[in-house]
Structures are given as C-alpha cells and as structure tokens.
Design an enzyme around this catalytic site. Sequence first.
Site, PDB file in Angstrom:
ATOM      1  N   ASP A  70       0.853  -1.191   0.000  1.00 37.96           N
ATOM      2  CA  ASP A  70       0.000   0.000   0.000  1.00 37.96           C
ATOM      3  C   ASP A  70       0.888   1.239   0.000  1.00 37.96           C
ATOM      4  O   ASP A  70       2.116   1.156  -0.089  1.00 37.96           O
ATOM      5  CB  ASP A  70      -0.963  -0.025   1.187  1.00 37.96           C
ATOM      6  CG  ASP A  70      -0.258  -0.084   2.538  1.00 37.96           C
ATOM      7  OD1 ASP A  70       0.951   0.255   2.622  1.00 37.96           O
ATOM      8  OD2 ASP A  70      -0.915  -0.470   3.527  1.00 37.96           O
ATOM      9  N   ALA A  71       0.276   2.405   0.136  1.00 41.51           N
ATOM     10  CA  ALA A  71       1.023   3.672   0.090  1.00 41.51           C
ATOM     11  C   ALA A  71       2.028   3.794   1.231  1.00 41.51           C
ATOM     12  O   ALA A  71       3.013   4.524   1.119  1.00 41.51           O
ATOM     13  CB  ALA A  71       0.051   4.846   0.110  1.00 41.51           C
TER      14      ALA A  71
END
Length: 146
Positions: free
Chosen positions: A20-21
Amino acid sequence: MMNEQMYYDLPMTVTWGDCDAAGISYYAKNFDWFTDARFQFLEHYGFPYMEAFHNQGIYLVCLKAESDYQKMLKPLEKIIVKTSLVSLTRTRMTFSYKLIKENGEVAGEGLTRHAIVSPEGRPFNLQKKFPILWEKLVGCFGEGEI
C-alpha cells in the site's frame, strides 16, 4: 485418513506492487500469494491445476478464505509461502498457508476451502465422476482431515 502432512514451500519476493502507500504489504495480496502457492503445491505433487482439474471440467470454487496478519512485510523482503492440503473429501479440498519471513518469523497464516464443482457450478462427487483422479489424489494425500 490423510497422509502425514505434505507441504510445498513457494519462495517469493514482496514487490512494490504488493504494498500500500505506506510501503507495507496490502492484506488482500495474501490471497493472490495463496492462489499461486496452491497451484504450485498441486503441480509439485503431480496434479497441475489446469491439466488435472480445470481442463477436465473440474473447478475448485473457493467457499471460504481467511488470512490472519501477524507481522508486516515490506518491499523486497523474501518470504516462503508454505502450503499444505489439510482436508480432502469427495466434494471438498481445504488448504492451509503460512507466510514465513527469512528469519523464520510467521508473518501470516491462512486457509482456503474449496468445493469441487462442474463448469455449470454444480457440486459433484469426485470419486464417482472421476474415479482415476480420485484414486491418484487419495494415493498421494490420503482422505479426510489431518
């Protein structure tokens, strides 16, 4: 009765696309890894999925999938997806998975339960409809649960 637990270790590297980010593996990726490992497990024991199942009109439809997160995984980490067949019946197969880091820590565990169905989605008894495949599976893994 199932034979002593047989397993397959699939080595993998966590990619940036798996994260994810925040740079931590996205939980849903575990299911992709489980699928890859399950296909490799079956092939390792002489049952390549497409040839032994799918192309014969035998579909393994997932009824249940679970994944327990225990440790975070980051890009470029090397892991092993340890896969086992823990239940084989005439209408179901259940697999278990462990995501193991290089240092031996378990980063996650999971399970998938599959129904054996026709291309139309109808469950059937594998022993009755495909007795030769059934005998090969039971000869390799045994029957029932570990």
